[in-house]
Motif scaffolding. Sequence first.
Motif, short mmCIF file in Angstrom:
data_model
loop_
_atom_site.label_atom_id
_atom_site.label_comp_id
_atom_site.label_asym_id
_atom_site.label_seq_id
_atom_site.Cartn_x
_atom_site.Cartn_y
_atom_site.Cartn_z
N PRO A 1 0.89 -1.30 0.10
CA PRO A 1 -0.06 -0.03 0.06
C PRO A 1 0.95 1.28 0.11
CG PRO A 1 -0.29 -1.11 2.08
CD PRO A 1 0.61 -2.05 1.10
N LYS A 2 0.28 2.19 -0.50
CA LYS A 2 0.96 3.57 -0.43
C LYS A 2 1.48 4.12 0.99
CE LYS A 2 -0.85 5.16 -4.72
NZ LYS A 2 -1.68 6.13 -5.51
N ILE A 3 2.41 4.86 0.95
CA ILE A 3 2.83 5.30 2.24
C ILE A 3 1.88 6.17 3.09
CG2 ILE A 3 3.88 7.56 1.58
CD1 ILE A 3 5.40 4.85 4.06
N ASP A 4 0.95 6.82 2.52
CA ASP A 4 0.02 7.63 3.28
C ASP A 4 -1.20 6.74 3.57
OD1 ASP A 4 -0.98 7.71 0.69
OD2 ASP A 4 -1.02 9.84 0.38
N SER A 5 -1.38 5.59 3.04
CA SER A 5 -2.62 4.82 3.33
C SER A 5 -2.89 4.35 4.60
CB SER A 5 -2.37 3.42 2.38
OG SER A 5 -3.49 2.60 2.51
N PRO A 6 -4.22 4.20 5.38
CA PRO A 6 -4.27 3.84 6.54
C PRO A 6 -4.03 2.61 6.86
CG PRO A 6 -6.41 5.12 5.34
CD PRO A 6 -5.43 4.74 4.41
N LEU A 7 -3.85 1.66 5.68
CA LEU A 7 -3.47 0.36 5.84
C LEU A 7 -2.20 0.21 6.44
CD1 LEU A 7 -4.96 -1.21 2.60
CD2 LEU A 7 -5.84 -1.46 5.01
N THR A 8 -1.39 1.09 6.30
CA THR A 8 0.23 0.90 6.82
C THR A 8 0.19 1.57 8.35
OG1 THR A 8 0.59 3.23 6.18
CG2 THR A 8 1.04 1.68 4.49
N ILE A 9 -0.68 1.74 8.94
CA ILE A 9 -0.75 2.27 10.48
C ILE A 9 -1.58 1.26 11.31
CG2 ILE A 9 -1.34 3.92 12.10
CD1 ILE A 9 -0.93 6.19 9.95
N GLY B 1 -3.55 -2.13 12.15
CA GLY B 1 -3.40 -3.61 12.36
C GLY B 1 -4.27 -4.22 11.14
N ASP B 2 -3.60 -5.42 10.66
CA ASP B 2 -4.53 -6.17 9.78
C ASP B 2 -4.55 -7.56 10.33
OD1 ASP B 2 -1.97 -7.27 9.52
OD2 ASP B 2 -1.85 -6.41 7.36
N SER B 3 -5.08 -8.55 9.37
CA SER B 3 -5.17 -9.90 10.07
C SER B 3 -3.97 -10.56 10.31
CB SER B 3 -6.10 -10.69 9.18
OG SER B 3 -5.36 -10.74 7.84
N PHE B 4 -2.66 -10.11 9.71
CA PHE B 4 -1.44 -10.56 9.75
C PHE B 4 -0.87 -10.12 11.05
CE2 PHE B 4 -2.75 -10.93 5.25
CZ PHE B 4 -2.54 -12.48 5.24
N SER B 5 -0.91 -9.06 11.82
CA SER B 5 -0.30 -8.32 12.68
C SER B 5 -0.48 -9.12 13.99
CB SER B 5 -0.55 -7.15 12.84
OG SER B 5 -2.06 -6.59 12.90
N ARG B 6 0.28 -9.38 14.96
CA ARG B 6 0.33 -9.69 16.16
C ARG B 6 0.65 -9.06 17.16
NH1 ARG B 6 2.63 -15.71 15.73
NH2 ARG B 6 3.88 -14.78 14.11
N GLY B 7 0.06 -8.94 18.19
CA GLY B 7 0.89 -8.22 19.64
C GLY B 7 1.79 -9.22 20.08
#
Length: 141
Positions: A84-92, A94-100
């Motif tokens: 995704p582009k650098i200013d996309s909200p998807l970069t900030i 979490g998604d289904s792949f991010s884990r704490g």
Amino acid sequence: MTDEEIQSRDASPSEKHGFVLHVMCFPLAATYLIWTFVPDEVLHSLHITYYAPKEWAILAPTYMLCIFLAIPLLYAAVNILATPKIDSPLTIGGDSFSRGPPSVSTGSESILYPETNGSSVPEIYDIDVNIINRLVQKIQR
């Protein structure tokens, strides 16, 4: 290893496949070289009349080399297009792949370097943006 252990050891499937591939390379290379360098008249006198045109002796290796060199470039291009582009909200967010982190405590040190519970490599996880901001602000002060 003793000689008895070596003799009783069975080869793995990958070793067997590697051996067959190694052995088959010699007849295939010999066939390729004969097809490439022997004149058509000699092949016809041996009753070998059905084969690819001689120009493929140069074209096939050239195509294989070009494909071999293009694969990493195509792989990189597909990954760049999928990012995704650098200013996309998807970069900030979490998604289904991010884990704490596996175990969160109050100090930033324990969050960045969690306990390994006896294993040599800790479990992989994504660091929260707030923790990164606190660490960067602490370093800048």
